[in-house]
Scaffold this active site. Structure first.
Site, PDB file in Angstrom:
ATOM      1  CB  SER A 285      85.038 -36.003   5.742  1.00 41.25           C
ATOM      2  OG  SER A 285      84.721 -35.054   6.754  1.00 41.25           O
ATOM      3  CG  ASP A 286      83.906 -36.330  11.115  1.00 42.01           C
ATOM      4  OD1 ASP A 286      83.009 -36.855  10.431  1.00 42.01           O
ATOM      5  OD2 ASP A 286      83.675 -35.484  11.998  1.00 42.01           O
ATOM      6  CB  CYS A 287      81.936 -41.016  10.016  1.00 40.23           C
ATOM      7  SG  CYS A 287      80.955 -39.897  11.030  1.00 40.23           S
TER       8      CYS A 287
END
Length: 728
Positions: free
Chosen positions: A449-451
């Site tokens: 998600s954060d990538c």
């Protein structure tokens, strides 16, 4: 001088090593002949990493202002970038990865090339505890039974003799810890595959679970992706009692890793040792319900009919092959890769096509460095680091200098190439990934998600800057829309942790499933969990997207952002104003991300009590020299623990949070910036100081690029807000 050199261990010629990397960021190390070296020069990154005298170190110069320091750091970082846009690094720390690589090779009778063998020995020796000679769960841990057993066995299988002083010292520590019978679950499993322990003494990992109806909450497809990826092949090896052929070396090791009073090996009652775990290792003790389940399942294993096992084996192996197809034979990470390789050798044989494709991927997770060669936590950090570099060069104003455009272009194009453009194969229990980005490489195959959010933000920055108009259309708007759809899918909007973002998928099972956690050395591994850092990054990506694409699902995106912000606010500690971090150390790391996310929606020190408390928390932890220092112990104890000395990376994290939180007093921020500048070498480099990352609360891992990326960001943000003053 490293310990391996003090005791006269062999080492390879650093001038003959080359790191090769392709357009998708694959990293593999090669030891060349002298003639090959002439036609393939070393990259400046390899020269720097291996401490070669040929490294073209930038000229030393005095640094007086934050902008000078940021530029000097950026100039040095430029030397570490490869032509494909990545910033390679030795993503190391865990001390239980190499055992899988060594075991898979030993089981399949695959010889490890001599240069790799020599350097793997060096790394293990150089990371031994300086006092007792053992090894821990990670490289800065106390000695544990798991770490000491696994690395002792690795050294023996790699060719070190039992009477070598390194092994004599380690063996003494291992015996003091109770010997190999006190290993946690994974340790007992590796030893069993190596015929150094018996499967009857390993708690069950029932592969039958994969044949259960998916609607059951306990179905493994609802577990956290790493856990299910490991227990899929582990269940196979356990149920089928997979073991190496016993040879003279293994017989010797059997007599070394157990306390003498426990020998001979044949007299050990392994069935009584299933729950016998060294207290030093035991981070997450068994629950009563897990012990009860293990008791029932161990009896079931004795009567399981062969036809049922064959039926289950077929399902398990089918899922393993799907994992190969989804990851180009890399698998999600090295632990599951090694287990899968053993399973494929057992199920299909070492001459099978699948096994040979795995052999071709074995070295993707090996990384060389000045201490030696080791197995990394994944096949790299390529996307994550590239996305940060692009963003921070924009945020600090470095993008306005044409000399940095080539760096930005290379990383932008790498990020474009790294987006997933197709979904996983049917039946592999994987969510939509088309449009997402991974942590490392496209071939690794797993959405994060954060990538995804950070890569999307970086790409939007480049596409909307006039200097990069010629490469704007290397990626289309529709690709970014796909990325947003993945983020919207991952957010937890049901009954569990509303508004939060997890790592790879949304939460699919109740958190109570953690009561069945069998690993003993990790916490929070059974299901997906909500993470403040993932939620923060998702907010950063979505708010930036909404700025440039206001007509794409505006109401849904705003609702997503609002609920995520509420989750961040709710996750703040009510007493001291901090946020707990799960992927970096620890409260400093998470507080930086939280304050940046709140900044993007207009909340600052004056307008938000949460931001005020968060900034005040960071200020309260500043040390007299202007820096910050937080110990990894805080990740384990869930309370802030001061480190011994101020650290560059953590100081940069705190400063970024304070600047973006609009903390009203410049003085403590200025002292922090001065600390960063004083720690910078005249060449622009910041030296490694201490471990930066963590996972599962108990295992530390290094992010080598952080010591460049975050100080550059902090220095640039300070310059933007307060001007480029002479500070040093």
């Amino acid at each position: 001088m490293y310990y391996s050199e003090e005791i006269g261990l062999p080492k390879t010629d650093i001038s003959r090593w080359r790191l090769r990397s392709d357009a998708l960021g694959r990293e593999t190390w090669h030891y060349l002949s002298q003639s090959e070296c002439e036609s393939e020069p070393q990259s400046t990154f390899v020269q720097w990493l291996l401490e070669s005298p040929d490294f073209p170190s930038p000229p030393s110069s005095d640094i007086h202002t934050p902008d000078e320091a940021a530029r000097k750091g950026a100039d040095f970082l430029k030397l570490l970038q490869l032509d494909n846009g990545i910033f390679p690094c030795q993503y190391k720390g865990p001390m239980f990865m190499t055992i899988g690589y060594v075991t898979a090779n030993y089981y399949s009778k695959t010889e490890i090339p001599e240069p790799y063998r020599v350097e793997m020995i060096r790394y293990i020796v150089n990371t031994a505890h300086p006092v007792d000679g053992g090894w821990g769960l990670h490289s800065v841990d106390k000695s544990t039974c798991f770490g000491t057993t696994m690395n002792y066995v690795c050294l023996r299988l790699l060719g070190m003799e039992k009477d070598h002083p390194v092994l004599v010292k380690a063996r003494k520590t291992l015996h003091r810890l109770g010997g190999a019978i006190k290993n946690p679950h994974w340790g007992k499993a590796w030893l069993s595959i190596l015929n150094l322990y018996e499967w009857e003494g390993v708690n069950p990992a029932p592969p039958e679970l994969w044949r259960l109806p998916y609607w059951l909450p306990i179905h493994p497809a609802k577990w956290w992706v790493h856990t299910r990826a490991i227990y899929l092949p582990l269940g196979y090896t356990s149920a089928n009692r997979v073991q190496c052929e016993l040879d003279p070396l293994l017989k010797e090791i059997r007599n070394e890793i157990y306390v003498p009073s426990q020998l001979p090996y044949e007299s050990i009652k392994f069935g009584n040792q299933r729950n016998n775990v060294c207290g030093v290792d035991l981070y997450y003790p068994h629950t009563k319900i897990l012990d009860f389940a293990n008791s029932i399942l161990s009896k079931w294993e004795a009567v399981r009919p062969k036809w049922l096992l064959n039926w289950v084996n077929k399902k398990v192996y089918d899922l393993i092959v799907k994992e190969y197809q989804n990851t180009e034979y890399l698998c999600i990470a090295p632990v599951s890769f090694a287990f899968n390789m053993v399973v494929t050798c057992h199920y299909e044989g070492s001459e099978s096509e699948n096994f040979k494709k795995l052999q071709n991927r074995m070295n993707d997770v090996l990384f060389h460095g000045p201490q030696g060669m080791t197995v990394m936590g994944t096949n790299g950090v390529q996307v994550w680091d590239a996305a940060f570099m692009v963003q921070y060069f924009f945020m600090t104003g470095l993008v306005d200098d044409p000399k940095y455009h080539d760096m930005i272009r290379k990383s932008y194009l790498f990020l474009v190439r790294s987006q997933f453009t197709e979904n996983c194969v049917d039946g592999s229990f994987r969510d939509r990934r088309k449009g997402a980005w991974p942590f490392s490489t496209k071939e690794q195959g797993y959405t994060v998600s954060d990538c995804t959010a950070e890569a999307m933000k970086a790409i939007i920055m480049v596409r909307n800057h006039a200097s990069f108009a010629d490469i704007r259309d290397e990626i289309k708007d529709e690709n970014l829309f796909d990325a947003v759809e993945v983020l919207l899918q991952i957010q937890n909007v049901g009954e569990w942790e509303y508004g939060s973002f997890s790592t790879y998928e949304g939460i699919k099972a109740p958190l109570l499933l953690e009561k069945l956690n069998p690993a003993e050395v990790f916490n929070n591994i059974m299901v997906e969990y909500p993470y403040v850092e993932c939620t923060d990054s998702s907010v950063l990506g979505l708010t930036y997207f909404a700025k440039y694409y206001p007509d794409y699902k505006p109401e849904l995106i705003q609702k997503t952002i609002s609920s995520a912000i509420q989750y961040i606010l709710d996750s703040q500690d009510n007493i001291d104003g901090s946020w707990y971090g799960c992927w970096g150390i620890c409260y400093t790391y998470a507080s930086m991300f939280a304050l940046e996310a709140l900044h993007t929606v207009g909340l600052d020190y004056e307008s938000s009590s949460a931001v005020k408390k968060g900034c005040d928390f960071l200020i309260s932890k500043q040390l007299p020299d202007g820096g910050w220092s937080e110990s990894m112990k805080g990740c384990e104890t869930h309370s802030y623990v001061n480190g011994e000395n101020s650290l560059v990376v953590q100081s940069a994290w705190a400063l970024i949070g304070l600047i973006l939180g609009n903390y009203p007093d410049e003085e403590p921020i200025k002292r922090g910036i001065q600390f960063l500048m004083k720690r910078q070498l005249p060449t622009g480099e910041w030296k490694y100081e201490d471990i930066e990352g963590v996972f599962n609360h108990s295992c530390a891992i290094e992010y080598p690029s952080y010591r460049f990326l975050f100080p550059i960001k902090a220095l640039g943000l300070y310059k933007n807000k307060y001007g480029d003053k002479v500070l040093v």
